[in-house]
Scaffold this active site. Structure first.
Site, PDB file in Angstrom:
ATOM      1  N   GLY A  35       0.745  -0.816   0.198  1.00 59.25           N
ATOM      2  CA  GLY A  35      -0.365   0.467   0.258  1.00 59.25           C
ATOM      3  C   GLY A  35       0.650   1.052  -0.156  1.00 59.25           C
ATOM      4  O   GLY A  35       0.089   1.884  -0.380  1.00 59.25           O
ATOM      5  N   GLU A  36       1.764   0.985   0.193  1.00 65.09           N
ATOM      6  CA  GLU A  36       2.597   2.702  -0.162  1.00 65.09           C
ATOM      7  C   GLU A  36       3.244   3.092  -1.135  1.00 65.09           C
ATOM      8  O   GLU A  36       3.731   2.057  -2.240  1.00 65.09           O
ATOM      9  CB  GLU A  36       4.334   2.152   0.965  1.00 65.09           C
ATOM     10  CG  GLU A  36       4.400   1.874   2.305  1.00 65.09           C
ATOM     11  CD  GLU A  36       5.458   1.636   2.282  1.00 65.09           C
ATOM     12  OE1 GLU A  36       6.598   1.563   2.143  1.00 65.09           O
ATOM     13  OE2 GLU A  36       6.468   1.088   3.774  1.00 65.09           O
ATOM     14  N   ARG A  85      -7.146  24.767   9.095  1.00 69.76           N
ATOM     15  CA  ARG A  85      -8.189  24.602  10.184  1.00 69.76           C
ATOM     16  C   ARG A  85      -7.571  24.626  11.565  1.00 69.76           C
ATOM     17  O   ARG A  85      -8.374  25.466  12.701  1.00 69.76           O
ATOM     18  CB  ARG A  85      -9.226  24.624   9.520  1.00 69.76           C
ATOM     19  CG  ARG A  85      -9.825  25.058   8.838  1.00 69.76           C
ATOM     20  CD  ARG A  85     -11.005  24.412   8.146  1.00 69.76           C
ATOM     21  NE  ARG A  85     -11.353  22.947   8.004  1.00 69.76           N
ATOM     22  CZ  ARG A  85     -12.222  22.290   7.003  1.00 69.76           C
ATOM     23  NH1 ARG A  85     -13.421  23.056   7.920  1.00 69.76           N
ATOM     24  NH2 ARG A  85     -11.550  21.384   6.693  1.00 69.76           N
ATOM     25  N   HIS A 121      -6.758  29.436   4.932  1.00 65.10           N
ATOM     26  CA  HIS A 121      -8.071  29.972   6.303  1.00 65.10           C
ATOM     27  C   HIS A 121      -7.123  30.994   6.720  1.00 65.10           C
ATOM     28  O   HIS A 121      -8.013  31.723   7.021  1.00 65.10           O
ATOM     29  CB  HIS A 121      -7.969  28.971   6.726  1.00 65.10           C
ATOM     30  CG  HIS A 121      -9.074  29.240   7.337  1.00 65.10           C
ATOM     31  ND1 HIS A 121     -10.370  29.417   7.264  1.00 65.10           N
ATOM     32  CD2 HIS A 121      -9.698  28.789   8.822  1.00 65.10           C
ATOM     33  CE1 HIS A 121     -11.486  29.471   8.589  1.00 65.10           C
ATOM     34  NE2 HIS A 121     -10.150  28.843   9.674  1.00 65.10           N
ATOM     35  N   ASP A 156     -19.822  34.445   7.771  1.00 66.13           N
ATOM     36  CA  ASP A 156     -19.355  34.843   8.735  1.00 66.13           C
ATOM     37  C   ASP A 156     -18.508  36.034   9.293  1.00 66.13           C
ATOM     38  O   ASP A 156     -17.953  35.988   7.717  1.00 66.13           O
ATOM     39  CB  ASP A 156     -18.429  33.669   9.621  1.00 66.13           C
ATOM     40  CG  ASP A 156     -17.670  33.775   8.842  1.00 66.13           C
ATOM     41  OD1 ASP A 156     -16.860  33.420   8.536  1.00 66.13           O
ATOM     42  OD2 ASP A 156     -17.649  31.852   9.245  1.00 66.13           O
ATOM     43  N   LYS A 185     -25.472  36.290  13.426  1.00 66.58           N
ATOM     44  CA  LYS A 185     -26.462  35.371  13.953  1.00 66.58           C
ATOM     45  C   LYS A 185     -26.672  36.153  15.587  1.00 66.58           C
ATOM     46  O   LYS A 185     -25.907  36.715  16.294  1.00 66.58           O
ATOM     47  CB  LYS A 185     -25.104  34.377  14.853  1.00 66.58           C
ATOM     48  CG  LYS A 185     -25.981  32.767  14.625  1.00 66.58           C
ATOM     49  CD  LYS A 185     -24.922  31.916  15.823  1.00 66.58           C
ATOM     50  CE  LYS A 185     -24.745  31.375  14.495  1.00 66.58           C
ATOM     51  NZ  LYS A 185     -23.775  29.558  14.747  1.00 66.58           N
ATOM     52  N   ARG A 244     -29.187  35.797  18.641  1.00 66.25           N
ATOM     53  CA  ARG A 244     -29.492  34.534  19.906  1.00 66.25           C
ATOM     54  C   ARG A 244     -31.167  35.485  20.180  1.00 66.25           C
ATOM     55  O   ARG A 244     -30.995  36.285  20.751  1.00 66.25           O
ATOM     56  CB  ARG A 244     -28.935  34.386  20.818  1.00 66.25           C
ATOM     57  CG  ARG A 244     -29.321  33.607  21.967  1.00 66.25           C
ATOM     58  CD  ARG A 244     -28.744  32.656  22.535  1.00 66.25           C
ATOM     59  NE  ARG A 244     -27.890  31.412  22.122  1.00 66.25           N
ATOM     60  CZ  ARG A 244     -28.054  29.919  21.358  1.00 66.25           C
ATOM     61  NH1 ARG A 244     -29.454  29.911  21.475  1.00 66.25           N
ATOM     62  NH2 ARG A 244     -27.999  29.494  20.417  1.00 66.25           N
TER      63      ARG A 244
HETATM   64  C1  R5P Z   1     -14.363  28.556   8.474  1.00 69.80           C
HETATM   65  O1  R5P Z   1     -13.948  29.394   9.179  1.00 69.80           O
HETATM   66  C2  R5P Z   1     -14.932  27.982   7.525  1.00 69.80           C
HETATM   67  O2  R5P Z   1     -14.229  29.575   6.855  1.00 69.80           O
HETATM   68  C3  R5P Z   1     -15.721  27.549   6.797  1.00 69.80           C
HETATM   69  O3  R5P Z   1     -16.716  28.278   6.984  1.00 69.80           O
HETATM   70  C4  R5P Z   1     -16.141  26.140   6.835  1.00 69.80           C
HETATM   71  O4  R5P Z   1     -14.658  25.151   7.162  1.00 69.80           O
HETATM   72  C5  R5P Z   1     -17.348  25.764   6.072  1.00 69.80           C
HETATM   73  O5  R5P Z   1     -17.422  24.486   7.419  1.00 69.80           O
HETATM   74  P1  R5P Z   1     -18.242  23.332   6.785  1.00 69.80           P
HETATM   75  O6  R5P Z   1     -18.989  23.846   5.506  1.00 69.80           O
HETATM   76  O7  R5P Z   1     -18.599  21.961   7.298  1.00 69.80           O
HETATM   77  O8  R5P Z   1     -19.776  23.831   7.140  1.00 69.80           O
END
Ligand code: R5P
Length: 285
Positions: free
Chosen positions: A35-36, A86, A119, A158, A181, A183
């Site tokens: 598998g390598e 991430r 990211h 976000d 968001k 609440r």
């Molecule tokens: C997070 O900070 C990234 O910018 C994306 O918003 C995130 O990785 C998206 O992940 P998912 O599609 O699993 O919600």
């Protein structure tokens, strides 16, 4: 200069080669019985451009093997999608900073690094060679223009994606906002654009990564309730794991597109031009 790639970046590598007018070197990929992974590339010259998205553990190893196979030339590494990026902090004691571990491992034998819409740009400091992040926001904007939407509203899911969304929206002078968001109670949360009413708008949610699609699916459901005329999703890196594509379509997203930094059937946007331009400009510095 010649260009080589790992298996999951072949299309993007060929497109970059075409833009730069340089040859692609054929590489054969096989496995040993246990598998390598094994690879063998054709003849290289003194200057090599290695294009390799680290989309999974296999491609991580294949990148290391490719860099080693090119150990006699000056190597520029293009990592269009850097897996593990991430986990760029130690969120809990005992965790690795995975982005750092991967960046360090990929740095041996490399003179220059390019990544695409990483990211967090802090990851660039972990490479052992000068590293640059290039953005394909103009290409994403170009794609949105081609959709010929009547009333586009570009939305970041976000605050982290605000700058990217603004750069995308600048292409067409479209409205831009980010989702917020609020609440409402213990169980109830409202997700809506911070300042612009989504009612009647053709909303395009843009993000660096779509992974499970959870972030965008939740937003899409809320935007539909708020009367959005249509909802589209565009990202740089279409990881699209765990049924993300169908999840988004089921949530009412009419189109889901990504780029060839992570090659798959939704990769309608190409990072090739942006990467080729960055390589050319770097050569003239
Ligand atoms: C997070 O900070 C990234 O910018 C994306 O918003 C995130 O990785 C998206 O992940 P998912 O599609 O699993 O919600």
């Amino acid at each position: 200069m010649r260009i080589i790639s790992t298996e999951r970046s072949q299309v993007l590598a060929a497109r970059i080669a075409e833009k730069l007018g340089i040859p692609v070197v054929e590489t054969k990929f096989t496995r040993f019985p246990d598998g390598e992974m094994y690879l063998r590339c054709g003849e290289l010259d003194d200057d090599t451009l290695i294009v390799s998205s680290v989309v999974d553990n296999d491609m991580f190893v294949q990148t290391l093997l490719t860099i080693d196979a090119a150990d006699e030339s000056r190597n520029t590494l293009v990592v269009p999608y850097l897996g593990y990026s991430r986990q760029d902090k130690r969120f809990f004691p005992g965790e690795p900073i995975s982005a750092r571990a991967v960046a360090r491992a990929l740095s041996s034998g490399i003179d220059r690094v390019f990544v695409v819409n990483i990211h967090d740009r802090g990851v660039l400091d972990h490479f052992g060679a000068p590293a640059e992040d290039v953005t394909i926001a103009p290409a994403v904007g170009g794609y949105i223009g081609d959709l010929h939407l009547k009333n586009p509203l570009v939305l970041a899911p976000d605050e982290g994606a605000i700058n990217f969304a603004a750069d995308v929206a600048a292409v067409g002078g479209w409205d831009c906002d980010h989702l917020e968001k609020t609440r409402l109670s213990g169980e109830e949360v409202r997700i809506a654009p911070k300042t612009i009413d989504a009612a009647g708008q053709d909303v395009v949610i843009v993000d660096d990564i779509i992974s499970t699609g959870g972030t965008l699916a939740t937003a899409a459901c809320m935007l539909r309730e708020q009367g959005a005329a249509s909802i589209h999703a565009a990202c740089v890196h279409g990881v699209l794991t765990s049924g993300a594509y169908t999840r988004l379509r089921a949530a009412g997203v009419s189109s889901v597109v990504s780029s060839d930094t992570y090659e798959n059937a939704s990769s309608f946007i190409s990072a090739a031009n942006t990467i080729a331009t960055a390589i050319r400009e770097d050569a003239h510095r």
